[in-house]
Design an enzyme around this catalytic site. Sequence first.
Site, PDB file in Angstrom:
ATOM      1  N   GLN A 284      -0.147   3.444  -6.624  1.00 11.25           N
ATOM      2  CA  GLN A 284       0.997   4.014  -5.912  1.00 11.25           C
ATOM      3  C   GLN A 284       2.201   3.088  -6.033  1.00 11.25           C
ATOM      4  O   GLN A 284       2.103   1.909  -5.717  1.00 11.25           O
ATOM      5  CB  GLN A 284       0.604   4.175  -4.435  1.00 11.25           C
ATOM      6  CG  GLN A 284       1.734   4.577  -3.521  1.00 11.25           C
ATOM      7  CD  GLN A 284       1.320   4.469  -2.059  1.00 11.25           C
ATOM      8  OE1 GLN A 284       0.228   4.860  -1.684  1.00 11.25           O
ATOM      9  NE2 GLN A 284       2.188   3.935  -1.235  1.00 11.25           N
ATOM     10  N   GLY A 285       3.309   3.626  -6.507  1.00  7.68           N
ATOM     11  CA  GLY A 285       4.519   2.816  -6.651  1.00  7.68           C
ATOM     12  C   GLY A 285       5.571   3.197  -5.631  1.00  7.68           C
ATOM     13  O   GLY A 285       6.543   3.879  -5.956  1.00  7.68           O
TER      14      GLY A 285
ATOM     15  N   SER B 174       6.370   0.800  -2.431  1.00  7.54           N
ATOM     16  CA  SER B 174       7.028  -0.413  -1.914  1.00  7.54           C
ATOM     17  C   SER B 174       7.724  -1.197  -3.020  1.00  7.54           C
ATOM     18  O   SER B 174       7.290  -1.188  -4.176  1.00  7.54           O
ATOM     19  CB  SER B 174       6.004  -1.334  -1.255  1.00  7.54           C
ATOM     20  OG  SER B 174       5.446  -0.722  -0.134  1.00  7.54           O
TER      21      SER B 174
ATOM     22  N   GLU C  65      -2.855  13.744   5.089  1.00  7.67           N
ATOM     23  CA  GLU C  65      -3.950  12.804   5.291  1.00  7.67           C
ATOM     24  C   GLU C  65      -4.204  12.511   6.762  1.00  7.67           C
ATOM     25  O   GLU C  65      -5.181  11.888   7.120  1.00  7.67           O
ATOM     26  CB  GLU C  65      -3.646  11.504   4.545  1.00  7.67           C
ATOM     27  CG  GLU C  65      -3.983  11.576   3.088  1.00  7.67           C
ATOM     28  CD  GLU C  65      -5.405  12.053   2.855  1.00  7.67           C
ATOM     29  OE1 GLU C  65      -6.328  11.308   3.184  1.00  7.67           O
ATOM     30  OE2 GLU C  65      -5.588  13.183   2.359  1.00  7.67           O
TER      31      GLU C  65
ATOM     32  N   SER D 214       4.066  -0.440   9.187  1.00 14.73           N
ATOM     33  CA  SER D 214       3.679  -1.590  10.011  1.00 14.73           C
ATOM     34  C   SER D 214       3.596  -1.170  11.476  1.00 14.73           C
ATOM     35  O   SER D 214       4.072  -0.108  11.869  1.00 14.73           O
ATOM     36  CB  SER D 214       4.723  -2.695   9.860  1.00 14.73           C
ATOM     37  OG  SER D 214       5.948  -2.257  10.414  1.00 14.73           O
TER      38      SER D 214
ATOM     39  N   GLU E 277       5.271  -2.240  13.827  1.00 11.18           N
ATOM     40  CA  GLU E 277       6.641  -2.081  14.344  1.00 11.18           C
ATOM     41  C   GLU E 277       7.194  -0.700  13.992  1.00 11.18           C
ATOM     42  O   GLU E 277       7.844  -0.057  14.819  1.00 11.18           O
ATOM     43  CB  GLU E 277       7.546  -3.187  13.768  1.00 11.18           C
ATOM     44  CG  GLU E 277       7.263  -4.582  14.325  1.00 11.18           C
ATOM     45  CD  GLU E 277       5.959  -5.200  13.815  1.00 11.18           C
ATOM     46  OE1 GLU E 277       5.451  -4.747  12.763  1.00 11.18           O
ATOM     47  OE2 GLU E 277       5.436  -6.113  14.481  1.00 11.18           O
TER      48      GLU E 277
END
Lengths: 391, 350
Positions: A130-131, A133, A247, A372, A374
């Site tokens: 998976q590209g 980030s 998902e 994340s 956060e």
Amino acid sequence: MDLHLSERHLRFRDELRAWLEKNVVRPWREELRDPTASEDSLIELRRAWQKKLHAGGYLGLDWPKEWGGRGATAVEKSIFEAELVRADAPPILNFLGLSLLGPALIHHGSEEQRRRFIPPMLSADEIWCQGFSEPGAGSDLASLKTAARLEGDEFVVNGQKVWTTYGPWADWIFVLARTDAKNRYGGISFILVELRTPGVTVRPLRQITGESEFGEVFFEDARVPRANLVGQIGEGWKIAMTVLAYERGATALAYSTRYSRDLAALAHACREVGRTGPAVREKLARLVVENEVMRANGVRMLANLADGKIPGPEASMEKLFWSEFDKRFRDTAIDLLGPGGLLLRSCSEARPEVDWAREFLWSRAETIFSGSSEVQRNILAKRALSLPQEG
Amino acid sequence: MRFELSDDQRLLRDSARDFLAAEFPLEETQRVVEHDPRGFDPAAWARLGEMGYLGLTLPAEVGGQQLGAVELAIVLEEMGRACVPGPYLDVALAAALLAAAGGRERLLAEIASGKAIVTIARQDAAFAGEAPCGIETANGKLRGRKYFVPFAAEAQALLVTTPGGVYRTDAPFAVTPLPTLDPTQRFARVDFDHVAERMAAADVVAGLEPLAAAAAAAMLLGVMSRAFEITLDYVKTRQAFGRPIGSFQALQHRLADALLRVESTRSAVYRAAWCLDNADPDAALAAASAKAYAGDAARLVCGESIQMHGGIGFTWELGLHFFLKRAKTLESHYGSTEVQLERALAAAGL
């Protein structure tokens, strides 16, 4: 309220359980401890395991029948994930392809793309990474800069992706690339790139565990056929977000199942090394209690799925709960085991039941990846609590 | 599978919420706890009986509604939301104990109608770990002392646990009030020298521990839910530094954590109640876990509620303190967190 699994779901679970008993030859944790195992041999083992699952009719469960699916519901998918954990089966090698790209092609791809890419994805003959980030775009993913410039029938791709899981073993990568610098969300497109393409370089990225299951992928004037665009130009963000939503709920029961197993292993190890005092028991009990609450959340999510409800902010709560729990769990495990808990798997003195040192380190990744903690809290503040936004 | 409440259950929840909001506004609770030495209003108690809340799980023959643990949790959650003063949870548990023991239809009927208050006397010491003060029975007489007997001064009868079984004794009792930080819950030390009737073996009480745990957790859920909602409204309107304080990320992330705790408690409470109603093998583990988790969660959420209100949150007048106090009281009683942790480990086979 009714928390019983339906007859149909029970039948599915029992058949799957029987199939796994027959087909999981050796638990995954034993494979990992095998002194003759290498990173490459484990990848090949997982490839063979995925082929077995495919032959058994257990991949792409909720996909249309023509793509190997059996029209399964989200509930059956959750049961499937939990049973794999229960059987300690090897992790599915092509999970990024199967969980993200597969649905993207089924819902947004062309017929030609489906025919070309889905069969080798299912058989693990083509592994996907998976590209998404980038070094400058993590939590703020939409600020990504990897650019795809259309030249005739080809995209010319330049930029860098990072944290590409299985990058070092993958054959293909699905990339979110910028096709319009001025349009933050609408300027992103979803493009499939073969990693052998000239101008594409993959470098393993060494993690804090010492392993390199992630990679960095560099694009320097890599030329990619326009036919590899999924959906329309500028639809990449929308496709990525809708695919991530499919998902949700799939892991409703998987985490608590896994932690029950590892907690039992920890309790057993504590007894074996003679750690049975009240302070030890309290720490263990707090983990057991939290895991039971996680299970209750999972049962609730499963029941809601069965009731036809698509998880919204609950998915953020689930992620926040299990990932933050896992950090506390793995930390406490080492405290309870003492210095021996720090031993590496390769050391013959290490505890055999779980690779406690690796799990402790790995848990540090979990509150960062897939949104994340956060980011999850921001989502909850905005979507579940409707709190006023800054500025 | 379905987690959502059924239409009947929803109706029960909505009518309880409306009724309790009208009957027990916080201002009324402030007044009652300061001016009525009993700590609750008997007239309001009788109306709880009329609504059917006091005999919720009891058989129809004694005027009960024959409902299950899920319905009891629904009403307890609402009682917690309204922070209703009085012995609702205690009477519900005493009724469950009487019903489990069998017989005693007249007393159960009086409980269901609100005529009689009956609670369980079970604490043998004031402090955890202290030596039990001792209670014994001989020749039909019960002698000894119990601590933290709920609403003993108002009880018509008490169900007293002893090593040899559960005994029922009738008022009047020698009561010494034990005022605690929570004025909506009254406790007393009771010195017994009473004629008593043995009504159940000691293991009947043990068998009811999961119900007591789930029930207390349900009330904790209500307590923290309401404190959380009040706080959520407040941070959206309270201005500081020229903007609503709820727009500050420092608060948003803590509110998100509080939401996670409230909703996780909800999952745990209703799953535990459902497991109890369905004799599910996970019931004991689910109930102990729900109570242990809810105790921590409620203290945290109610504490955050006061913190986010700032100075006004610390005033008697605002009434937020009732939620924190009830949370801490429920956390300490009905099987403290420490006790539930032990039970959870045992139930998990660890």
